[in-house]
Scaffold this motif. Sequence first.
Motif, PDB file in Angstrom:
ATOM      1  N   LYS A 199      69.552 -18.497 137.220  1.00 36.68           N
ATOM      2  CA  LYS A 199      68.502 -17.925 136.371  1.00 36.68           C
ATOM      3  C   LYS A 199      67.489 -17.166 137.227  1.00 36.68           C
ATOM      4  CE  LYS A 199      68.588 -21.146 132.458  1.00 36.68           C
ATOM      5  NZ  LYS A 199      67.806 -22.152 131.685  1.00 36.68           N
ATOM      6  N   ASN A 200      67.146 -17.717 138.365  1.00 31.83           N
ATOM      7  CA  ASN A 200      66.207 -17.041 139.260  1.00 31.83           C
ATOM      8  C   ASN A 200      66.791 -15.730 139.775  1.00 31.83           C
ATOM      9  OD1 ASN A 200      63.569 -17.437 140.954  1.00 31.83           O
ATOM     10  ND2 ASN A 200      65.115 -16.832 142.439  1.00 31.83           N
ATOM     11  N   SER A 201      68.087 -15.736 140.095  1.00 30.79           N
ATOM     12  CA  SER A 201      68.745 -14.509 140.554  1.00 30.79           C
ATOM     13  C   SER A 201      68.736 -13.442 139.470  1.00 30.79           C
ATOM     14  CB  SER A 201      70.188 -14.813 140.969  1.00 30.79           C
ATOM     15  OG  SER A 201      70.239 -15.729 142.040  1.00 30.79           O
ATOM     16  N   LEU A 202      68.940 -13.855 138.226  1.00 29.95           N
ATOM     17  CA  LEU A 202      69.000 -12.913 137.112  1.00 29.95           C
ATOM     18  C   LEU A 202      67.630 -12.340 136.762  1.00 29.95           C
ATOM     19  CD1 LEU A 202      71.452 -14.942 134.859  1.00 29.95           C
ATOM     20  CD2 LEU A 202      71.932 -12.701 135.841  1.00 29.95           C
ATOM     21  N   THR A 203      66.582 -13.110 136.960  1.00 28.57           N
ATOM     22  CA  THR A 203      65.255 -12.686 136.512  1.00 28.57           C
ATOM     23  C   THR A 203      64.364 -12.141 137.626  1.00 28.57           C
ATOM     24  OG1 THR A 203      64.497 -14.984 136.696  1.00 28.57           O
ATOM     25  CG2 THR A 203      65.241 -14.239 134.535  1.00 28.57           C
ATOM     26  N   PHE A 204      64.655 -12.509 138.872  1.00 23.99           N
ATOM     27  CA  PHE A 204      63.849 -12.012 139.995  1.00 23.99           C
ATOM     28  C   PHE A 204      64.637 -11.121 140.944  1.00 23.99           C
ATOM     29  CE2 PHE A 204      61.205 -15.499 138.548  1.00 23.99           C
ATOM     30  CZ  PHE A 204      59.927 -14.982 138.681  1.00 23.99           C
ATOM     31  N   GLY A 205      65.946 -11.029 140.738  1.00 22.46           N
ATOM     32  CA  GLY A 205      66.746 -10.084 141.510  1.00 22.46           C
ATOM     33  C   GLY A 205      67.301 -10.655 142.798  1.00 22.46           C
ATOM     34  N   ILE A 206      68.172  -9.864 143.415  1.00 21.37           N
ATOM     35  CA  ILE A 206      68.900 -10.265 144.612  1.00 21.37           C
ATOM     36  C   ILE A 206      68.694  -9.227 145.706  1.00 21.37           C
ATOM     37  CG2 ILE A 206      71.218 -10.638 145.582  1.00 21.37           C
ATOM     38  CD1 ILE A 206      72.071 -11.650 142.809  1.00 21.37           C
ATOM     39  N   GLY A 207      68.260  -9.677 146.856  1.00 24.56           N
ATOM     40  CA  GLY A 207      68.158  -8.801 148.016  1.00 24.56           C
ATOM     41  C   GLY A 207      66.910  -7.937 148.015  1.00 24.56           C
ATOM     42  N   ARG A 208      66.966  -6.890 148.829  1.00 19.85           N
ATOM     43  CA  ARG A 208      65.841  -5.988 149.018  1.00 19.85           C
ATOM     44  C   ARG A 208      65.956  -4.772 148.104  1.00 19.85           C
ATOM     45  NH1 ARG A 208      63.362  -6.810 154.211  1.00 19.85           N
ATOM     46  NH2 ARG A 208      62.706  -4.640 154.162  1.00 19.85           N
ATOM     47  N   ALA A 209      64.950  -3.890 148.205  1.00 22.27           N
ATOM     48  CA  ALA A 209      64.921  -2.591 147.516  1.00 22.27           C
ATOM     49  C   ALA A 209      64.987  -2.727 145.995  1.00 22.27           C
ATOM     50  CB  ALA A 209      66.058  -1.686 148.019  1.00 22.27           C
ATOM     51  N   LYS A 210      64.359  -3.764 145.461  1.00 21.06           N
ATOM     52  CA  LYS A 210      64.387  -3.973 144.004  1.00 21.06           C
ATOM     53  C   LYS A 210      63.654  -2.859 143.259  1.00 21.06           C
ATOM     54  CE  LYS A 210      64.695  -9.028 144.383  1.00 21.06           C
ATOM     55  NZ  LYS A 210      64.367  -9.191 145.809  1.00 21.06           N
ATOM     56  N   SER A 211      62.681  -2.247 143.891  1.00 20.80           N
ATOM     57  CA  SER A 211      61.973  -1.145 143.234  1.00 20.80           C
ATOM     58  C   SER A 211      62.824   0.115 143.148  1.00 20.80           C
ATOM     59  CB  SER A 211      60.675  -0.820 143.984  1.00 20.80           C
ATOM     60  OG  SER A 211      59.765  -1.898 143.921  1.00 20.80           O
ATOM     61  N   TYR A 212      63.933   0.139 143.871  1.00 20.55           N
ATOM     62  CA  TYR A 212      64.743   1.343 143.968  1.00 20.55           C
ATOM     63  C   TYR A 212      66.133   1.175 143.358  1.00 20.55           C
ATOM     64  CZ  TYR A 212      61.001   2.493 147.198  1.00 20.55           C
ATOM     65  OH  TYR A 212      59.768   2.713 147.759  1.00 20.55           O
ATOM     66  N   GLY A 213      66.222   0.350 142.321  1.00 23.81           N
ATOM     67  CA  GLY A 213      67.471   0.244 141.590  1.00 23.81           C
ATOM     68  C   GLY A 213      68.446  -0.772 142.128  1.00 23.81           C
ATOM     69  N   CYS A 214      67.991  -1.646 143.004  1.00 25.86           N
ATOM     70  CA  CYS A 214      68.851  -2.686 143.570  1.00 25.86           C
ATOM     71  C   CYS A 214      68.406  -4.064 143.070  1.00 25.86           C
ATOM     72  CB  CYS A 214      68.804  -2.662 145.096  1.00 25.86           C
ATOM     73  SG  CYS A 214      69.451  -1.134 145.823  1.00 25.86           S
ATOM     74  N   GLY A 215      69.344  -5.007 143.050  1.00 27.16           N
ATOM     75  CA  GLY A 215      68.997  -6.394 142.782  1.00 27.16           C
ATOM     76  C   GLY A 215      69.292  -6.915 141.403  1.00 27.16           C
ATOM     77  N   LEU A 216      69.587  -6.033 140.421  1.00 27.28           N
ATOM     78  CA  LEU A 216      69.821  -6.488 139.050  1.00 27.28           C
ATOM     79  C   LEU A 216      71.266  -6.958 138.892  1.00 27.28           C
ATOM     80  CD1 LEU A 216      69.128  -6.945 136.104  1.00 27.28           C
ATOM     81  CD2 LEU A 216      69.493  -4.504 135.688  1.00 27.28           C
ATOM     82  N   LEU A 217      71.431  -8.250 138.682  1.00 26.80           N
ATOM     83  CA  LEU A 217      72.732  -8.863 138.404  1.00 26.80           C
ATOM     84  C   LEU A 217      72.894  -8.979 136.898  1.00 26.80           C
ATOM     85  CD1 LEU A 217      75.265 -10.554 139.416  1.00 26.80           C
ATOM     86  CD2 LEU A 217      73.767 -12.562 139.164  1.00 26.80           C
ATOM     87  N   THR A 218      74.013  -8.483 136.358  1.00 23.61           N
ATOM     88  CA  THR A 218      74.297  -8.618 134.934  1.00 23.61           C
ATOM     89  C   THR A 218      75.629  -9.330 134.750  1.00 23.61           C
ATOM     90  OG1 THR A 218      75.219  -6.370 134.903  1.00 23.61           O
ATOM     91  CG2 THR A 218      72.939  -6.642 134.170  1.00 23.61           C
ATOM     92  N   LEU A 219      75.734 -10.076 133.643  1.00 23.90           N
ATOM     93  CA  LEU A 219      76.907 -10.894 133.353  1.00 23.90           C
ATOM     94  C   LEU A 219      77.568 -10.428 132.065  1.00 23.90           C
ATOM     95  CD1 LEU A 219      75.427 -14.463 134.043  1.00 23.90           C
ATOM     96  CD2 LEU A 219      76.517 -12.890 135.675  1.00 23.90           C
ATOM     97  N   ALA A 220      78.859 -10.650 131.985  1.00 18.06           N
ATOM     98  CA  ALA A 220      79.628 -10.374 130.771  1.00 18.06           C
ATOM     99  C   ALA A 220      80.732 -11.404 130.675  1.00 18.06           C
ATOM    100  CB  ALA A 220      80.209  -8.963 130.799  1.00 18.06           C
ATOM    101  N   TYR A 221      81.204 -11.638 129.452  1.00 15.73           N
ATOM    102  CA  TYR A 221      82.298 -12.587 129.279  1.00 15.73           C
ATOM    103  C   TYR A 221      83.543 -12.071 130.000  1.00 15.73           C
ATOM    104  CZ  TYR A 221      79.618 -15.083 125.739  1.00 15.73           C
ATOM    105  OH  TYR A 221      78.656 -15.806 125.088  1.00 15.73           O
ATOM    106  N   PRO A 222      84.276 -12.952 130.672  1.00 12.14           N
ATOM    107  CA  PRO A 222      85.490 -12.506 131.367  1.00 12.14           C
ATOM    108  C   PRO A 222      86.515 -11.939 130.393  1.00 12.14           C
ATOM    109  CG  PRO A 222      84.850 -14.719 132.070  1.00 12.14           C
ATOM    110  CD  PRO A 222      84.013 -14.386 130.879  1.00 12.14           C
ATOM    111  N   ALA A 223      87.211 -10.920 130.848  1.00 14.23           N
ATOM    112  CA  ALA A 223      88.277 -10.337 130.040  1.00 14.23           C
ATOM    113  C   ALA A 223      89.436 -11.332 129.928  1.00 14.23           C
ATOM    114  CB  ALA A 223      88.772  -9.040 130.668  1.00 14.23           C
ATOM    115  N   THR A 224      90.063 -11.356 128.765  1.00 15.84           N
ATOM    116  CA  THR A 224      91.228 -12.216 128.521  1.00 15.84           C
ATOM    117  C   THR A 224      92.341 -11.327 127.963  1.00 15.84           C
ATOM    118  OG1 THR A 224      90.648 -12.727 126.238  1.00 15.84           O
ATOM    119  CG2 THR A 224      89.685 -14.106 127.964  1.00 15.84           C
ATOM    120  N   PRO A 225      93.573 -11.863 127.942  1.00 11.90           N
ATOM    121  CA  PRO A 225      94.662 -11.054 127.363  1.00 11.90           C
ATOM    122  C   PRO A 225      94.393 -10.599 125.946  1.00 11.90           C
ATOM    123  CG  PRO A 225      95.539 -12.925 128.571  1.00 11.90           C
ATOM    124  CD  PRO A 225      94.057 -13.112 128.516  1.00 11.90           C
ATOM    125  N   ASP A 226      93.538 -11.360 125.207  1.00 11.72           N
ATOM    126  CA  ASP A 226      93.240 -11.007 123.821  1.00 11.72           C
ATOM    127  C   ASP A 226      92.001 -10.133 123.675  1.00 11.72           C
ATOM    128  OD1 ASP A 226      95.395 -12.550 122.970  1.00 11.72           O
ATOM    129  OD2 ASP A 226      94.168 -14.373 122.911  1.00 11.72           O
TER     130      ASP A 226
END
Length: 229
Positions: A199-226
């Motif tokens: 949750k902290n990674s998702l809301t506060f970002g990862i790594g440096r240069a967050k002001s310049y388009g870096c650090g945003l982690l987004t999640l999606a449901y894994p793809a399945t055969p269906d």
Amino acid sequence: MFLTRMQINPRRRGARLLLSSPQVLHAAVCSGFADATPSGEGRILWRLDNYGPHRVILFVASPDKPDFTHIIEQAGWPTTETWDTKPYDRLLDRLTLGQQWQFRLTANPVHSARREGWTDTKPLGHVTIRQQEQWLLDRTPRLGFQILPRKADNAVDGEVELVITDRGVRRFSRGDGRVTISTATFEGLLEVTDVAALKNSLTFGIGRAKSYGCGLLTLAYPATPDSPQ
């Protein structure tokens, strides 16, 4: 927290200005909020995803709802498209140990080093794909997840579900100086190992240069055969 998705029209002159400089785009994003300072919930994070020369999507995570009218007027489709903002807490509250998610992250993989003639160490961008991948793998335990092993028939021992889909170096002006950042966009499959840390990674970002388009982690449901294609 909120997650906003907005399509940019790269054919417009205003869009080309925004896309040419992370400094300019950061200022435009922050102008969409009455208060752009970080809060106890999180901070403003943004990322540009390119799906070809004519399709660019801006993602923004933020503690408050934005008003991006100015970006739409300058760089979007003012008469047909706006932006889509959804509560992020719905996803955050669903996170549990052992869940698997597809993810995307654009980050600034760096290490501290001292070059000849320098008196202090400074952050230097990793150069190779292997170095950039290892940068992320070294950090996953404290980020709240692990990258899952590859299960393909041709997978070799030690391979994981992680690829770098884009990488580059951005150079742009900031005040009277110049900024240079190296970026890498990671995609893969993760498993939740620490809910609070993720949750902290998702809301506060990862790594440096967050002001310049870096650090945003987004999640999606894994793809399945269906899953729909």
